[in-house]
Motif scaffolding. Structure first.
Motif, PDB file in Angstrom:
ATOM      1  N   ASN A 218      38.940  66.807  57.959  1.00 46.47           N
ATOM      2  CA  ASN A 218      40.198  66.756  57.220  1.00 46.47           C
ATOM      3  C   ASN A 218      39.961  66.859  55.714  1.00 46.47           C
ATOM      4  N   ASP A 219      38.890  66.238  55.229  1.00 44.90           N
ATOM      5  CA  ASP A 219      38.593  66.286  53.799  1.00 44.90           C
ATOM      6  C   ASP A 219      38.260  67.709  53.353  1.00 44.90           C
ATOM      7  N   ARG A 220      37.424  68.398  54.116  1.00 43.60           N
ATOM      8  CA  ARG A 220      37.042  69.757  53.751  1.00 43.60           C
ATOM      9  C   ARG A 220      38.252  70.688  53.810  1.00 43.60           C
ATOM     10  N   LEU A 221      39.089  70.522  54.837  1.00 47.41           N
ATOM     11  CA  LEU A 221      40.260  71.385  54.966  1.00 47.41           C
ATOM     12  C   LEU A 221      41.257  71.122  53.835  1.00 47.41           C
ATOM     13  N   ALA A 222      41.404  69.852  53.464  1.00 48.40           N
ATOM     14  CA  ALA A 222      42.299  69.522  52.341  1.00 48.40           C
ATOM     15  C   ALA A 222      41.793  70.158  51.051  1.00 48.40           C
ATOM     16  N   SER A 223      40.480  70.174  50.877  1.00 45.06           N
ATOM     17  CA  SER A 223      39.904  70.808  49.695  1.00 45.06           C
ATOM     18  C   SER A 223      40.196  72.306  49.688  1.00 45.06           C
ATOM     19  N   GLU A 224      40.090  72.944  50.859  1.00 43.62           N
ATOM     20  CA  GLU A 224      40.397  74.374  50.965  1.00 43.62           C
ATOM     21  C   GLU A 224      41.857  74.646  50.598  1.00 43.62           C
ATOM     22  N   ALA A 225      42.741  73.732  50.988  1.00 42.85           N
ATOM     23  CA  ALA A 225      44.174  73.910  50.718  1.00 42.85           C
ATOM     24  C   ALA A 225      44.559  73.453  49.319  1.00 42.85           C
ATOM     25  N   GLY A 226      43.651  72.773  48.626  1.00 42.67           N
ATOM     26  CA  GLY A 226      43.908  72.358  47.259  1.00 42.67           C
ATOM     27  C   GLY A 226      44.816  71.151  47.123  1.00 42.67           C
ATOM     28  N   VAL A 227      44.812  70.280  48.152  1.00 37.69           N
ATOM     29  CA  VAL A 227      45.650  69.075  48.105  1.00 37.69           C
ATOM     30  C   VAL A 227      44.834  67.892  48.616  1.00 37.69           C
ATOM     31  N   SER A 228      45.421  66.710  48.563  1.00 36.06           N
ATOM     32  CA  SER A 228      44.750  65.528  49.093  1.00 36.06           C
ATOM     33  C   SER A 228      44.801  65.536  50.616  1.00 36.06           C
ATOM     34  N   ARG A 229      43.933  64.769  51.213  1.00 36.25           N
ATOM     35  CA  ARG A 229      43.907  64.665  52.666  1.00 36.25           C
ATOM     36  C   ARG A 229      45.246  64.164  53.204  1.00 36.25           C
ATOM     37  N   ALA A 230      45.848  63.190  52.538  1.00 28.10           N
ATOM     38  CA  ALA A 230      47.122  62.629  53.001  1.00 28.10           C
ATOM     39  C   ALA A 230      48.240  63.666  52.916  1.00 28.10           C
ATOM     40  N   THR A 231      48.243  64.437  51.832  1.00 26.31           N
ATOM     41  CA  THR A 231      49.279  65.463  51.678  1.00 26.31           C
ATOM     42  C   THR A 231      49.147  66.535  52.751  1.00 26.31           C
ATOM     43  N   LEU A 232      47.913  66.972  52.990  1.00 30.77           N
ATOM     44  CA  LEU A 232      47.703  67.977  54.028  1.00 30.77           C
ATOM     45  C   LEU A 232      48.151  67.447  55.386  1.00 30.77           C
ATOM     46  N   ALA A 233      47.740  66.249  55.728  1.00 26.49           N
ATOM     47  CA  ALA A 233      48.092  65.687  57.034  1.00 26.49           C
ATOM     48  C   ALA A 233      49.597  65.607  57.207  1.00 26.49           C
ATOM     49  N   ARG A 234      50.287  65.177  56.144  1.00 21.79           N
ATOM     50  CA  ARG A 234      51.739  65.012  56.242  1.00 21.79           C
ATOM     51  C   ARG A 234      52.438  66.363  56.415  1.00 21.79           C
ATOM     52  N   ARG A 235      52.087  67.331  55.560  1.00 22.75           N
ATOM     53  CA  ARG A 235      52.788  68.616  55.605  1.00 22.75           C
ATOM     54  C   ARG A 235      52.409  69.427  56.834  1.00 22.75           C
ATOM     55  N   PHE A 236      51.146  69.452  57.174  1.00 17.12           N
ATOM     56  CA  PHE A 236      50.689  70.219  58.329  1.00 17.12           C
ATOM     57  C   PHE A 236      51.305  69.671  59.611  1.00 17.12           C
ATOM     58  N   THR A 237      51.219  68.362  59.807  1.00 21.57           N
ATOM     59  CA  THR A 237      51.728  67.749  61.033  1.00 21.57           C
ATOM     60  C   THR A 237      53.233  67.917  61.146  1.00 21.57           C
ATOM     61  N   SER A 238      53.940  67.779  60.034  1.00 20.33           N
ATOM     62  CA  SER A 238      55.389  67.914  60.052  1.00 20.33           C
ATOM     63  C   SER A 238      55.814  69.326  60.438  1.00 20.33           C
ATOM     64  N   LEU A 239      55.119  70.331  59.928  1.00 21.26           N
ATOM     65  CA  LEU A 239      55.527  71.715  60.162  1.00 21.26           C
ATOM     66  C   LEU A 239      54.971  72.287  61.465  1.00 21.26           C
ATOM     67  N   VAL A 240      53.695  72.062  61.731  1.00 25.03           N
ATOM     68  CA  VAL A 240      53.042  72.659  62.897  1.00 25.03           C
ATOM     69  C   VAL A 240      53.310  71.861  64.170  1.00 25.03           C
ATOM     70  N   GLY A 241      53.536  70.567  64.016  1.00 28.44           N
ATOM     71  CA  GLY A 241      53.823  69.747  65.186  1.00 28.44           C
ATOM     72  C   GLY A 241      52.639  68.996  65.733  1.00 28.44           C
ATOM     73  N   ARG A 242      51.476  69.159  65.107  1.00 26.98           N
ATOM     74  CA  ARG A 242      50.274  68.411  65.488  1.00 26.98           C
ATOM     75  C   ARG A 242      49.358  68.338  64.277  1.00 26.98           C
ATOM     76  N   PRO A 243      48.491  67.328  64.199  1.00 29.63           N
ATOM     77  CA  PRO A 243      47.584  67.198  63.054  1.00 29.63           C
ATOM     78  C   PRO A 243      46.608  68.360  62.979  1.00 29.63           C
ATOM     79  N   PRO A 244      46.015  68.583  61.806  1.00 24.32           N
ATOM     80  CA  PRO A 244      45.108  69.726  61.641  1.00 24.32           C
ATOM     81  C   PRO A 244      43.965  69.780  62.644  1.00 24.32           C
ATOM     82  N   MET A 245      43.284  68.661  62.888  1.00 22.10           N
ATOM     83  CA  MET A 245      42.144  68.690  63.798  1.00 22.10           C
ATOM     84  C   MET A 245      42.588  68.871  65.260  1.00 22.10           C
TER      85      MET A 245
END
Length: 304
Positions: A218-245
Motif C-alpha cells: 500500500n505504501d509503494r502504491l500510494a507513492s506511485e499515485a502521489g498521495v498518502s496511504r490513507a488517501t489512496l485507500a479511501r479513494r480507491f476503495t470507495s470508487l473500485v469497491g475493494r481495497p487496492p491489495m
C-alpha cells in the motif's frame, strides 16, 4: 497495459465474425441471443433495433454504432416494431447477404453486423457495467477514432482489396476498443466512469496493471499515485469497491486463469508472471478463489 485494454483482452476470445447486410423496403430480422457480444454498424440508411425483454426501441442512423455486450437477442427492422408484430421477423441467417445484394424495394439500408466471442467467467467490473445496449450516435466531432474506424470498415467492404482478410478482423478488434472507450466517455452514471475520471485511482490502477507481478505494498502504491496511504485507500476503495491489495489479488488470479486457459506454460511460470513466489502459493490462492486447482481448471477450460 491500461485498465480498458486489460478489461477487454481478458474476456475476448478468438477473432470477431461479421456479415454485411443490405435490405430495402419493408423488412424485419431477428438475431438470437449469443454467448458473446454483438455489434452493428449502420453504413447507410436508417433502421430500428428492439432488444428482447421489453427494452426501449433504438432508432439508428447512418454512421451509428451499437454494441450489445451481453449478446441479448434483438430485432432489426425498417421502422418501429410493436410486440404484436414481432412474429413477422425472419432469422438473420436467412437474409444476411455476404455478396451485399439489396433485398426488396424502397429505401435501402446497409449494415455490418457481427459478433465478438467473450469469456464470461472472469469479466472485469468495467465490462460488467456496460448496459445491455450501447448506442453511439454519429455526431459531428464526437469520438473521432470511432468515426475513423467506421470509415475504414466501410472502405474495406467496398470491393475486394488486397489484405482485406487480415484488415477487416483487425479493424473489428479496434472497433471494440473504441466502442468501450466512447461509452466510458459518454456514460453519465456508473462506478467505472468515476474511477477513470479520478487521477489518483487511475494512477494506482495503471501501476498495478503495468506490473502485476511486482512486490506491491500500500505504501509503494500510494507513492506511485502521489498521495498518502490513507488517501489512496479511501479513494480507491470507495470508487473500485475493494481495497487496492484486494483488487491486485483479484487481478492476478484473473491473469493466471487467462494464462491457464490460453497456454500450456508450466504452473511455475504462471506463478512467476502473476506475482506468486511458488506454484504452491498460486495453487492455494487459486483454489480459494475458483474452488478448484489450477491443473483441473486448465483441463476443464481447454477441453471446452
Amino acid at each position: 497495459m491500461d485498465v480498458v485494454s486489460d478489461a477487454i483482452s481478458t474476456v475476448r476470445l478468438g477473432r470477431p465474425s461479421s456479415n454485411r447486410l443490405r435490405v430495402a423496403g419493408k423488412w424485419c430480422v431477428r438475431l438470437s441471443p449469443y454467448e458473446g457480444a454483438g455489434f452493428h454498424v449502420v453504413l447507410g440508411g436508417a433502421c430500428w433495433l428492439l432488444p428482447d425483454g421489453g427494452g426501449e426501441p433504438v432508432a439508428l442512423g447512418t454512421g451509428d454504432v451499437v454494441l450489445l455486450p451481453r449478446g441479448v437477442g434483438h430485432v432489426l427492422a425498417d421502422g418501429p416494431v410493436e410486440e404484436r408484430d414481432l412474429g413477422r421477423a425472419v432469422p438473420f441467417e436467412e437474409v444476411r447477404d455476404d455478396a451485399a445484394r439489396p433485398v426488396g424495394s424502397g429505401p435501402e439500408v446497409e449494415l455490418l453486423c457481427g459478433k465478438y466471442r467473450l469469456e464470461r467467467s472472469r469479466v472485469h467490473p468495467l465490462m460488467a457495467e456496460l448496459p445491455e445496449v450501447v448506442h453511439l450516435r454519429n455526431r459531428v466531432g464526437a469520438h473521432p477514432e470511432l468515426r475513423s474506424a467506421v470509415d475504414l470498415l466501410a472502405r474495406e467492404l467496398t470491393g475486394s482489396r488486397p489484405g482485406a482478410a487480415l484488415a477487416l478482423p483487425s479493424l473489428l478488434d479496434l472497433l471494440l476498443v473504441y466502442m468501450v472507450r466512447a461509452w466510458t466517455a459518454e456514460a453519465e452514471t456508473g462506478a467505472w466512469r468515476a474511477v477513470l475520471a479520478d487521477p489518483v485511482t487511475t494512477a494506482a490502477l495503471r501501476a498495478l496493471h503495468a506490473a502485476p507481478a511486482d512486490s506491491w505494498t500500500n505504501d509503494r502504491l500510494a507513492s506511485e499515485a502521489g498521495v498518502s496511504r490513507a488517501t489512496l485507500a479511501r479513494r480507491f476503495t470507495s470508487l473500485v469497491g475493494r481495497p487496492p491489495m484486494a483488487y491486485l489479488t483479484w487481478w492476478r488470479l484473473t491473469l493466471a486463469a487467462r494464462r491457464l486457459r490460453d497456454t500450456d506454460v508450466p504452473l511455475a511460470s504462471v506463478a512467476r508472471e502473476t506475482g506468486y513466489g511458488s506454484p504452491y502459493a498460486l495453487s492455494h490462492a487459486f483454489s480459494r478463489e475458483f474452488g478448484t486447482t489450477p491443473g483441473r481448471y486448465r483441463e476443464r477450460v481447454q477441453e471446452g
